[in-house]
Design a protein around this motif. Structure first.
Motif, PDB file in Angstrom:
ATOM      1  N   UNK A 417       0.833  -1.201   0.000  1.00 18.24           N
ATOM      2  CA  UNK A 417       0.000   0.000   0.000  1.00 18.24           C
ATOM      3  C   UNK A 417       0.867   1.251   0.000  1.00 18.24           C
ATOM      4  N   UNK A 418       1.988   1.203   0.718  1.00  9.45           N
ATOM      5  CA  UNK A 418       2.927   2.317   0.680  1.00  9.45           C
ATOM      6  C   UNK A 418       3.459   2.572  -0.723  1.00  9.45           C
ATOM      7  N   UNK A 419       3.746   1.501  -1.466  1.00  8.43           N
ATOM      8  CA  UNK A 419       4.200   1.650  -2.854  1.00  8.43           C
ATOM      9  C   UNK A 419       3.104   2.318  -3.690  1.00  8.43           C
ATOM     10  N   UNK A 420       1.857   1.896  -3.490  1.00 11.46           N
ATOM     11  CA  UNK A 420       0.740   2.478  -4.244  1.00 11.46           C
ATOM     12  C   UNK A 420       0.630   3.977  -3.950  1.00 11.46           C
ATOM     13  N   UNK A 421       0.683   4.337  -2.674  1.00  9.44           N
ATOM     14  CA  UNK A 421       0.519   5.752  -2.311  1.00  9.44           C
ATOM     15  C   UNK A 421       1.685   6.594  -2.816  1.00  9.44           C
ATOM     16  N   UNK A 460      -4.948 -11.315   3.154  1.00  6.61           N
ATOM     17  CA  UNK A 460      -4.514 -11.913   1.895  1.00  6.61           C
ATOM     18  C   UNK A 460      -5.118 -11.165   0.714  1.00  6.61           C
ATOM     19  N   UNK A 461      -6.414 -10.826   0.834  1.00  9.62           N
ATOM     20  CA  UNK A 461      -7.070 -10.065  -0.233  1.00  9.62           C
ATOM     21  C   UNK A 461      -6.415  -8.696  -0.386  1.00  9.62           C
ATOM     22  N   UNK A 462      -6.163  -8.035   0.745  1.00  5.86           N
ATOM     23  CA  UNK A 462      -5.527  -6.712   0.680  1.00  5.86           C
ATOM     24  C   UNK A 462      -4.148  -6.809   0.044  1.00  5.86           C
ATOM     25  N   UNK A 469      -2.001  -3.313  -7.717  1.00  3.97           N
ATOM     26  CA  UNK A 469      -2.016  -1.864  -7.925  1.00  3.97           C
ATOM     27  C   UNK A 469      -0.595  -1.296  -7.923  1.00  3.97           C
ATOM     28  N   UNK A 470       0.262  -1.812  -7.031  1.00  5.21           N
ATOM     29  CA  UNK A 470       1.645  -1.330  -6.990  1.00  5.21           C
ATOM     30  C   UNK A 470       2.378  -1.660  -8.283  1.00  5.21           C
TER      31      UNK A 470
END
Length: 488
Positions: A417-421, A460-462, A469-470
């Protein structure tokens, strides 16, 4: 006078050199203009210098024997080797800034979290649906609305600042901030209903804070915002050690909210006089038949930024509340705090990437070399951000009362998620907001559908959604930012 002198006086004196041995006037001119001609990138640049020195085509034909200034510039270009000297001193780098200001902004993003600790008496009551604490749905609705609105409003204000029109940025904030506050309050009221006035009041305060703090941040008043949040920060830190009485906690909360609101109003107050002056000027212009002022940035240009704020807000909220929404115990708050604090290092590393890309643009001789240098800079900055996020996640989990140690899938999902943001913010900073918005909104929608359909374990889904997304946004970054024209 001697005989010899009389004889010599009748003989013409011999010239020092024959006419054919005189220096070529073009060579003499090339020596005079050597520094400029050697550094020129095109003969037309030399022709412009010759014309600026007053050399007409007639004088050029008479003195140098060529047709015009362009022909003379071609001769000078051909006779002078190319030399491009390095500039004196280090080259200017507009992207080089210190980390302190960015880290301060990260702290400012996280400090308002204490408001939910001090305002807990306003949120007492039975749990919301899906096991959420009382008032969560109301506050989430208002927060998402505020994030989206203020992201779009900030883009429009920054667009005015980029045009050098600071008064116009203030006018933009003066008009847009109250509208965002009202919209967030109305959305919270629609979700809560008329039977929960305390929750609506808290959500209204939340909307007011988001608007006022956004105006201060856009105008570069971080220190004023920090001063306004002082009572809230003190009360929050004390409450971690010993719970404060309800009236004292609410007093500190209202003190900070009032201070931030007043500071935000004072920051945009000069725009009130500007609006009156503009109306007077427009009235006189219409009476005289003069056209109005030139239009500013298009309103629709800020819409993708607002949607981007909504998509990333949903992703961060799922990181904080995904466990509870899936029917489990809630241990995602430390992850949300770590993400919020990491926005400080993220912003500084965005500047570092821009600085490194500028250095690569100067030092690369081929497109392939530039692309390789850019990818290496990107990898270094992204790795640095992930290291900072990992350290913050481990620290907040260790300090959070009752929080378990982060498991592998949870920690990996947080890093993805950090990579996505971070890549989304990077694309946004280059104006490539449409791709980042599409990816973030698609990830938010996919996670919403997965949670609604109970499709597998939440972590796991997240992890699967964030990894996809990343990968998509990293590909977008490499494709767009590997070209030199993207860094103009």
């Amino acid at each position: 006078m001697s005989d010899e002198n009389r004889v010599l006086s009748g003989i013409p004196r011999q010239r020092s050199r024959p006419g054919w041995a005189r220096p070529d006037p073009i060579d003499e001119l090339a020596r005079e203009l050597d520094g400029f001609v050697a550094a020129a990138v095109h003969p037309d640049e030399i022709a412009a210098l010759l014309e600026s020195d007053g050399l007409s085509d007639d004088r050029i034909r008479e003195r140098y024997g060529v047709e015009d200034s362009f022909a003379l510039a071609e001769r000078l270009w051909d006779r002078t080797p190319r030399r491009h000297p390095e500039p004196d001193g280090p080259p200017a780098d507009p992207w080089r800034i210190g980390p302190l200001g960015c880290l301060l902004r990260g702290v400012l993003f996280a400090l308002p979290g204490f408001a939910y600790v001090l305002g807990a008496p306003l949120l007492a009551g039975p749990h919301d649906t899906a096991g959420l604490p009382a008032g969560t749905r109301t506050l989430l609705a208002g927060a998402l609305c505020g994030w989206a609105w203020n992201q779009g409003l900030a883009h429009r204000a920054y667009s005015w600042l980029g045009l050098g029109d600071r008064p116009a940025a203030r006018r933009c904030l003066l008009a847009g901030t109250p509208a965002g506050m009202l919209l967030g309050t109305l959305v919270a009221l629609a979700v809560a209903g008329p039977g929960h006035p305390a929750q609506v009041a808290f959500a209204a305060g939340q909307s007011c804070y988001l608007g006022a703090s956004g105006a201060l941040l856009v105008m570069g008043r971080e220190r004023l915002l920090l001063a306004g949040l002082g009572p809230l920060a003190v009360g929050g830190l004390v409450s971690l050690v010993h719970p404060l009485p309800g009236p004292a906690a609410l007093a500190l909360l209202l003190t900070s909210l009032t201070a931030v609101a007043v500071l935000g109003l004072l920051e945009v107050a000069p725009a009130i006089r500007d609006v009156r002056g503009i109306r007077d000027v427009k009235g006189r212009g219409k009476a005289a038949g003069n056209p109005g002022r030139a239009p500013g940035p298009a309103l629709l240009a800020s819409l993708p930024y607002a949607v981007f704020g909504l998509g990333t807000g949903v992703l961060v909220l799922y990181a904080a509340l995904g466990d509870i929404l899936a029917g489990g115990a809630g241990h995602g708050a430390p992850s949300a705090v770590a993400l919020t604090l990491s926005m400080g290092p993220a912003e500084w590393l965005l500047y570092r990437f821009r600085s490194g890309a500028l250095a690569a643009l100067r030092g690369s001789g081929t497109p392939r070399a530039f692309r390789r240098a850019t990818v290496l800079t990107l990898a270094g900055c992204l790795t640095g951000y992930l290291v900072a996020l990992l350290a913050l996640a481990l620290a907040t989990t260790a300090l959070w009362p009752g929080a378990p140690a982060p498991a592998g899938p949870r920690l990996a999902g947080l890093l993805m998620l950090g990579v996505v943001l971070w890549t989304g913010l990077l694309l946004q900073s280059f104006g490539a907001v449409l791709g980042a918005t599409a990816v973030c909104c698609a990830a938010a929608l996919a996670q919403t559908l997965a949670l609604a359909g109970h499709a597998g374990r939440p972590h796991v889904v997240a992890l699967a959604v964030y990894t996809a997304a990343a990968a998509a946004q990293s590909a977008l970054v490499c494709h767009r930012l590997g070209r030199a024209t993207a860094h103009r």
